[in-house]
Design a protein around this motif. Structure first.
Motif, PDB file in Angstrom:
ATOM      1  N   GLY A 431       0.794  -1.217   0.000  1.00 31.96           N
ATOM      2  CA  GLY A 431       0.000   0.000   0.000  1.00 31.96           C
ATOM      3  C   GLY A 431       0.827   1.267   0.000  1.00 31.96           C
ATOM      4  O   GLY A 431       2.055   1.260  -0.126  1.00 31.96           O
ATOM      5  N   ASP A 432       0.121   2.370   0.144  1.00 30.08           N
ATOM      6  CA  ASP A 432       0.739   3.685   0.318  1.00 30.08           C
ATOM      7  C   ASP A 432       0.046   4.284   1.533  1.00 30.08           C
ATOM      8  O   ASP A 432      -0.880   5.073   1.421  1.00 30.08           O
ATOM      9  CB  ASP A 432       0.521   4.538  -0.928  1.00 30.08           C
ATOM     10  N   THR A 433       0.503   3.878   2.713  1.00 30.28           N
ATOM     11  CA  THR A 433      -0.277   4.062   3.939  1.00 30.28           C
ATOM     12  C   THR A 433       0.257   5.143   4.875  1.00 30.28           C
ATOM     13  O   THR A 433      -0.183   5.241   6.014  1.00 30.28           O
ATOM     14  CB  THR A 433      -0.343   2.733   4.720  1.00 30.28           C
ATOM     15  N   THR A 434       1.190   5.963   4.423  1.00 32.39           N
ATOM     16  CA  THR A 434       1.785   6.937   5.341  1.00 32.39           C
ATOM     17  C   THR A 434       0.750   7.926   5.884  1.00 32.39           C
ATOM     18  O   THR A 434       0.935   8.478   6.965  1.00 32.39           O
ATOM     19  CB  THR A 434       2.937   7.702   4.672  1.00 32.39           C
ATOM     20  N   GLY A 435      -0.332   8.137   5.142  1.00 32.54           N
ATOM     21  CA  GLY A 435      -1.399   9.006   5.639  1.00 32.54           C
ATOM     22  C   GLY A 435      -2.124   8.424   6.837  1.00 32.54           C
ATOM     23  O   GLY A 435      -2.855   9.133   7.529  1.00 32.54           O
ATOM     24  N   ALA A 436      -1.925   7.127   7.083  1.00 31.16           N
ATOM     25  CA  ALA A 436      -2.593   6.456   8.199  1.00 31.16           C
ATOM     26  C   ALA A 436      -1.746   6.446   9.470  1.00 31.16           C
ATOM     27  O   ALA A 436      -2.146   5.850  10.470  1.00 31.16           O
ATOM     28  CB  ALA A 436      -2.940   5.019   7.806  1.00 31.16           C
ATOM     29  N   ILE A 437      -0.579   7.096   9.441  1.00 30.91           N
ATOM     30  CA  ILE A 437       0.259   7.109  10.648  1.00 30.91           C
ATOM     31  C   ILE A 437      -0.417   7.951  11.728  1.00 30.91           C
ATOM     32  O   ILE A 437      -0.653   9.149  11.556  1.00 30.91           O
ATOM     33  CB  ILE A 437       1.671   7.650  10.347  1.00 30.91           C
ATOM     34  N   HIS A 438      -0.730   7.310  12.846  1.00 29.51           N
ATOM     35  CA  HIS A 438      -1.365   7.973  13.991  1.00 29.51           C
ATOM     36  C   HIS A 438      -0.309   8.670  14.844  1.00 29.51           C
ATOM     37  O   HIS A 438      -0.521   9.777  15.336  1.00 29.51           O
ATOM     38  CB  HIS A 438      -2.118   6.921  14.811  1.00 29.51           C
ATOM     39  N   ASN A 439       0.848   8.014  14.994  1.00 27.13           N
ATOM     40  CA  ASN A 439       2.001   8.595  15.679  1.00 27.13           C
ATOM     41  C   ASN A 439       3.177   7.643  15.513  1.00 27.13           C
ATOM     42  O   ASN A 439       3.001   6.487  15.113  1.00 27.13           O
ATOM     43  CB  ASN A 439       1.724   8.839  17.166  1.00 27.13           C
ATOM     44  N   MET A 440       4.366   8.137  15.803  1.00 30.91           N
ATOM     45  CA  MET A 440       5.567   7.303  15.776  1.00 30.91           C
ATOM     46  C   MET A 440       6.387   7.533  17.027  1.00 30.91           C
ATOM     47  O   MET A 440       6.502   8.663  17.510  1.00 30.91           O
ATOM     48  CB  MET A 440       6.447   7.620  14.552  1.00 30.91           C
ATOM     49  N   CYS A 441       6.956   6.454  17.534  1.00 30.29           N
ATOM     50  CA  CYS A 441       7.909   6.523  18.636  1.00 30.29           C
ATOM     51  C   CYS A 441       9.257   6.084  18.069  1.00 30.29           C
ATOM     52  O   CYS A 441       9.371   4.989  17.515  1.00 30.29           O
ATOM     53  CB  CYS A 441       7.477   5.601  19.771  1.00 30.29           C
ATOM     54  N   VAL A 442      10.260   6.933  18.172  1.00 31.51           N
ATOM     55  CA  VAL A 442      11.588   6.635  17.630  1.00 31.51           C
ATOM     56  C   VAL A 442      12.632   6.900  18.708  1.00 31.51           C
ATOM     57  O   VAL A 442      12.666   7.987  19.290  1.00 31.51           O
ATOM     58  CB  VAL A 442      11.884   7.481  16.371  1.00 31.51           C
ATOM     59  N   GLY A 443      13.430   5.896  18.987  1.00 34.02           N
ATOM     60  CA  GLY A 443      14.414   6.032  20.055  1.00 34.02           C
ATOM     61  C   GLY A 443      13.765   6.292  21.401  1.00 34.02           C
ATOM     62  O   GLY A 443      14.336   6.953  22.267  1.00 34.02           O
ATOM     63  N   GLY A 444      12.538   5.771  21.571  1.00 35.44           N
ATOM     64  CA  GLY A 444      11.820   5.938  22.834  1.00 35.44           C
ATOM     65  C   GLY A 444      11.123   7.271  22.998  1.00 35.44           C
ATOM     66  O   GLY A 444      10.567   7.558  24.061  1.00 35.44           O
ATOM     67  N   LYS A 445      11.110   8.108  21.942  1.00 32.85           N
ATOM     68  CA  LYS A 445      10.479   9.427  22.025  1.00 32.85           C
ATOM     69  C   LYS A 445       9.383   9.561  20.971  1.00 32.85           C
ATOM     70  O   LYS A 445       9.570   9.165  19.821  1.00 32.85           O
ATOM     71  CB  LYS A 445      11.527  10.532  21.830  1.00 32.85           C
TER      72      LYS A 445
END
Length: 481
Positions: A431-445
């Motif tokens: 798919g092309d689902t980046t519009g569905a990102i609710h949030n991201m945690c990266v490196g614990g933040k």
């Protein structure tokens, strides 16, 4: 003391053997790592949350039906090269894109330019769901700083070259920066690591290769370099050593030690090369759209048939124009069908003989098997998750398990691009689902606001300041060209 958070979801993507499967469960994160993963049942889910809240010692996130997956890994890119979007349209007739265009423009960049442009590239990656990148560029320390500014975890390889190229006059400084990134305490806490960034076999001398090899062995970090990426590289190495680029690296001893080698592109390979590349410490990187623009796609069917370890990445904006890994996976999934286009279809149209019909039929069966393999969702996701996530000896990523970097994405499965959510691995791989990102945690933040991920980042003061500086520096650069 590190703050502890516990994340609950009824849909967490965990790796079980060779498959990615969804379970109800919880993740516990401390600092930049996942410290515990617990599988639950739908029946025990709510009770587990209530019990944790009673303890009142940690912060609880309940994402309910939203899907949690490992963040994507873009294992080869040059995030500061996004400025080429302003330049390349007028230079499409260049004989060698790397030498004729890239090197000329890059010789005009200073360290502050690179940090400013790299910030924009880092933002583009996190907005595409990429939580970890492997970057390879000049003034690598500034690239590492840019990743830290934005909150992106990374393996940064300052570009090393001493024969030709923009970095040939300051390669010792880039070598020193590799050691500095590796030992930097702030970077270690932020999930930013080092690799030795040999540029390519035709731009690095034997003496510098020895220094790189020694450093890699001493620090136990990988070598990240371009190999067999252009006809000119292959021709130069063969003329000097009567070897292919891969044979040349083997003769230097790179494949005989425990050094890990991330070898990018591999467009021109032969049977003998594959023999050396079967080494478990080697991995090739396929950058589909980039290769189509600056050369031609590598034959990943041969890679797969020869049981080579390989991953998928975007490369850079200069030769791709996107940091979206999902579109790269879609190309991989359909790659075997190209065999029909260029080998069989012409023959069957030209001559409808019984022999050709039989050959056509047999080839279709063979190619269909390849298509089934290459379009498998677990196969595709592994190329941007667990496989590249386990390649560096100093960390794990691309997987939700104890000890891995706390890099994960929360997806809104009610978003049109994720609906229906009955086969989420297929949605993510094809798919092309980046519009569905609710949030991201990266490196614990956490990088954005729940439910307003992209816009909250774009509206932030940090992004606006980064954009302003990048625009200012780009305008100055364009006047020099």
């Amino acid at each position: 003391m590190n703050f502890i958070e516990k994340i609950f979801s009824k849909k967490i993507l965990l790796k079980e053997g060779s498959q990615y499967l969804v379970f109800p469960g919880s993740l516990e994160i401390t600092g930049n790592q996942i410290t515990n993963v617990t599988k639950l049942t739908l029946e025990s889910y709510q009770g587990s949350i209530i019990n944790e809240k009673k303890k009142n010692k940690i912060k609880i996130h309940d994402f309910g039906d939203r899907l949690i997956t490992p963040a994507f890994i873009n294992c080869h890119t040059h995030i500061a090269m996004n400025f080429f979007r302003s330049i390349l349209s007028n230079h499409s007739k260049a004989k060698n894109l790397i030498e004729d265009i890239f090197f000329k423009c890059e010789s005009l960049l200073n360290a502050n330019d690179i940090r400013a442009f790299a910030r924009m590239g880092a933002y583009e990656n996190i907005l595409n769901g990429n939580g970890l990148i492997w970057d390879h560029y000049y003034h690598g320390f500034e690239v590492a700083e840019a990743c830290h500014d934005v909150g992106l975890t990374a393996v940064v390889a300052p570009t090393l070259q001493d024969i030709t190229g923009p970095g040939s006059s300051y390669f010792q400084s880039m070598l020193d920066q590799t050691y500095e990134i590796h030992s930097h305490p702030t970077f270690q806490k932020a999930g930013i690591y080092a690799a030795f960034g040999a540029h390519a076999t035709d731009t690095v001398s034997e003496g510098l290769w020895k220094k790189i090899q020694s450093g890699s062995e001493n620090l136990n970090i990988p070598i990240h370099c371009h190999v067999s990426q252009s006809y000119e590289e292959v021709k130069t190495i063969y003329k000097k050593f009567k070897k292919t680029p891969v044979e040349y690296l083997h003769s230097l001893g790179l494949f005989k030690s425990k050094i890990k080698n991330l070898l990018v592109h591999g467009i021109y390979l032969n049977k003998k090369d594959f023999k050396y590349l079967k080494n478990k410490n080697c991995a090739l990187v396929f950058c589909p759209f980039s290769q189509m623009i600056f050369q031609s796609p590598a034959n990943i069917i041969d890679w797969q048939k020869n049981k080579i370890n390989w991953f998928v990445a975007t490369d850079c904006v200069a030769s791709n124009d996107s940091m979206n890994l999902q579109k790269e996976l879609r190309f991989v999934s359909g790659f075997p069908s190209l065999l029909n286009t260029f080998e069989i279809n012409t023959k069957i149209i030209k001559n409808m003989s019984s022999k050709n019909k039989k050959e056509f039929s047999n080839k279709r069966v063979e190619i269909k098997k390849l298509q089934n393999s290459f379009s498998n969702s677990d196969f595709l996701l592994d190329k941007i998750l667990a496989q590249p996530g386990s390649f560096h000896n100093h960390f794990k990523a691309g997987i939700l398990e104890k000890g891995a970097l706390a890099n994960f994405t929360v997806w809104d499965t009610d978003h049109p691009s994720m609906w229906p959510a009955h086969n989420v691995t297929r949605n993510l791989a094809m798919g092309d689902t980046t519009g569905a990102i609710h949030n991201m945690c990266v490196g614990g933040k956490w990088l954005g606001e729940n439910g307003n991920y992209s816009q909250s980042i774009l509206n932030s003061a940090n992004y606006k300041n980064s954009l302003s500086e990048a625009n200012h520096r780009l305008n100055i650069l364009l006047k020099k060209l």
